[in-house]
Scaffold this motif. Structure first.
Motif, short mmCIF file in Angstrom:
data_model
loop_
_atom_site.label_atom_id
_atom_site.label_comp_id
_atom_site.label_asym_id
_atom_site.label_seq_id
_atom_site.Cartn_x
_atom_site.Cartn_y
_atom_site.Cartn_z
N ALA A 227 2.55 9.54 24.96
CA ALA A 227 2.53 8.98 23.93
C ALA A 227 2.31 7.62 23.65
CB ALA A 227 2.16 9.71 22.69
N ALA A 228 3.96 7.87 23.04
CA ALA A 228 4.90 6.19 22.37
C ALA A 228 4.24 5.34 23.97
CB ALA A 228 6.21 6.80 21.96
N VAL A 229 5.07 5.94 24.90
CA VAL A 229 4.95 4.96 26.10
C VAL A 229 3.98 4.36 26.67
CG1 VAL A 229 5.14 5.00 29.06
CG2 VAL A 229 7.02 6.24 27.12
N ALA A 230 2.65 5.30 26.75
CA ALA A 230 1.04 4.88 27.16
C ALA A 230 1.02 3.83 25.73
CB ALA A 230 0.12 5.51 26.66
N GLN B 9 3.85 -2.81 35.13
CA GLN B 9 3.89 -2.07 35.48
C GLN B 9 4.71 -0.41 35.28
OE1 GLN B 9 4.10 -2.69 38.71
NE2 GLN B 9 2.84 -4.70 38.25
N SER B 10 3.58 0.09 35.33
CA SER B 10 3.57 1.62 34.63
C SER B 10 3.72 3.12 35.51
CB SER B 10 2.85 1.73 33.78
OG SER B 10 3.12 3.31 32.49
N SER B 11 4.68 4.26 35.35
CA SER B 11 4.06 5.56 36.09
C SER B 11 3.51 6.06 35.34
CB SER B 11 5.55 5.37 36.29
OG SER B 11 5.87 6.23 35.06
N TYR B 12 2.90 5.73 34.40
CA TYR B 12 1.57 6.48 34.32
C TYR B 12 0.01 5.99 34.61
CZ TYR B 12 4.64 8.12 31.22
OH TYR B 12 6.11 8.49 30.40
N SER B 13 -0.75 6.86 34.94
CA SER B 13 -1.93 6.35 35.93
C SER B 13 -2.91 5.87 33.90
CB SER B 13 -2.90 7.89 35.91
OG SER B 13 -3.16 8.54 35.04
N ALA C 198 -5.84 7.16 33.38
CA ALA C 198 -5.83 8.43 32.11
C ALA C 198 -5.35 8.96 31.52
CB ALA C 198 -6.61 9.36 33.70
N GLU C 199 -4.14 8.66 31.95
CA GLU C 199 -3.32 9.63 30.62
C GLU C 199 -2.99 8.44 29.50
OE1 GLU C 199 0.06 12.06 33.77
OE2 GLU C 199 0.26 9.85 34.45
N ARG C 200 -2.31 7.02 30.04
CA ARG C 200 -2.36 6.13 29.10
C ARG C 200 -4.10 6.82 27.96
NH1 ARG C 200 -0.56 2.44 33.38
NH2 ARG C 200 -2.38 2.05 33.28
N GLN C 201 -4.80 6.42 28.58
CA GLN C 201 -5.97 6.65 28.08
C GLN C 201 -5.89 8.47 26.63
OE1 GLN C 201 -9.98 6.47 29.91
NE2 GLN C 201 -11.55 6.58 28.23
N ALA C 202 -5.61 9.09 27.08
CA ALA C 202 -5.49 10.66 26.64
C ALA C 202 -4.22 10.00 25.63
CB ALA C 202 -4.77 11.42 27.64
N ALA C 203 -3.16 9.32 25.59
CA ALA C 203 -2.24 9.31 25.25
C ALA C 203 -2.34 8.56 23.91
CB ALA C 203 -0.57 8.56 25.66
N VAL C 204 -3.33 7.87 24.37
CA VAL C 204 -3.85 6.45 23.44
C VAL C 204 -5.40 7.59 21.82
CG1 VAL C 204 -5.38 4.20 22.55
CG2 VAL C 204 -4.12 4.65 24.35
N ALA C 205 -5.69 8.33 22.75
CA ALA C 205 -6.67 9.22 22.32
C ALA C 205 -5.80 9.92 21.06
CB ALA C 205 -7.55 9.59 22.67
N GLU C 206 -5.12 10.68 21.74
CA GLU C 206 -3.96 11.59 20.67
C GLU C 206 -3.05 10.93 19.42
OE1 GLU C 206 -0.67 14.62 20.99
OE2 GLU C 206 -1.47 13.77 23.17
N LEU C 207 -2.96 9.84 19.81
CA LEU C 207 -2.10 8.73 19.26
C LEU C 207 -3.99 8.41 17.44
CD1 LEU C 207 0.36 6.85 20.59
CD2 LEU C 207 0.37 9.18 18.92
N LEU C 208 -4.45 8.03 17.91
CA LEU C 208 -5.76 7.86 17.31
C LEU C 208 -6.85 9.68 16.85
CD1 LEU C 208 -7.39 4.69 19.45
CD2 LEU C 208 -5.30 4.75 17.31
N ALA C 209 -6.19 10.24 16.80
CA ALA C 209 -7.25 11.46 16.84
C ALA C 209 -6.84 11.36 15.14
CB ALA C 209 -6.67 12.50 17.59
N ASP C 210 -8.12 12.37 14.61
CA ASP C 210 -7.67 12.60 13.01
C ASP C 210 -7.16 13.87 12.83
OD1 ASP C 210 -10.35 13.37 10.34
OD2 ASP C 210 -8.03 12.77 10.37
N LYS C 211 -5.98 13.89 12.72
CA LYS C 211 -4.73 15.40 12.69
C LYS C 211 -4.96 15.28 11.33
CE LYS C 211 -2.60 14.00 15.86
NZ LYS C 211 -1.53 14.47 17.17
#
Length: 178
Positions: free
Chosen positions: A6-9, A24-28, A30-43
């Motif tokens: 999540a931090a890398v994304a 240039q990233s090794s993350y797709s 979709a993986e970056r989008q999922a990581a950003v969504a997890e960081l922004l999720a209401d916890k």
């Protein structure tokens, strides 16, 4: 997804926004989008558990019911509209961040009585659940110390008097030097 991904994304996203070019990233994507969504999720933190207070004798139930009426009005900040020996409710809440409530006694087959509370609030988030937990805590405290058959409560510890404390100190450590 672990925190490092999540931090890398998040860093990848920040770099691309600041520089205007895709890193240039090794993350797709979709993986970056999922990581950003997890960081922004209401916890939100987990809600405390509610356990309805239970009384076992008439004197204990009377003390707990009296406290329940006080807490109903206090926690809802609304006046009591209806009150009987087994049910009470406040006036309906008006406006934002105000809540109404109701309490009731529920007799059980074993002779005990549950004192249940419900609080209602629009746009208050977890306030209603927190009010129920505070209600239960205060009402249970009001019932503490009543000795009821099959449900005895240990006696409260009494505080030592200053003279007892001084005597205990002398016994343990000797007389203070003069």
């Amino acid at each position: 997804m672990d925190f490092s991904k999540a931090a890398v994304a998040g860093v990848d996203l920040s770099v691309s926004l600041l520089t205007g070019c895709a890193p240039q990233s090794s993350y797709s994507p979709a993986e970056r989008q999922a990581a950003v969504a997890e960081l922004l999720a209401d916890k939100t933190p987990p809600q405390p558990a509610y356990t309805a207070p239970v009384c076992y004798s008439s004197p204990q139930c009377g003390a707990m019911w009296s406290e329940a009426l006080v807490q109903l009005e206090s926690l809802s900040r609304m006046r009591i509209q209806t009150a009987t020996d087994s049910f009470a409710q406040t006036y309906r809440a008006v406006g934002y961040n105000t809540q109404s409530g109701r309490i009731r006694k529920i007799p059980q087959p074993d002779g005990s009585t549950i004192i249940d509370a419900e609080f209602f609030c629009d746009y208050c988030g977890s306030l209603s659940n927190e009010a129920r937990v505070l209600f239960a805590s205060s009402v249970m405290a009001a019932g503490y110390g009543f000795d009821t058959p099959g449900h005895s409560v240990p006696p409260a510890k009494t505080a030592a008097t200053p003279a007892q404390s001084a005597d205990d100190y002398r016994k343990a450590f000797g007389s203070p030097a003069q």
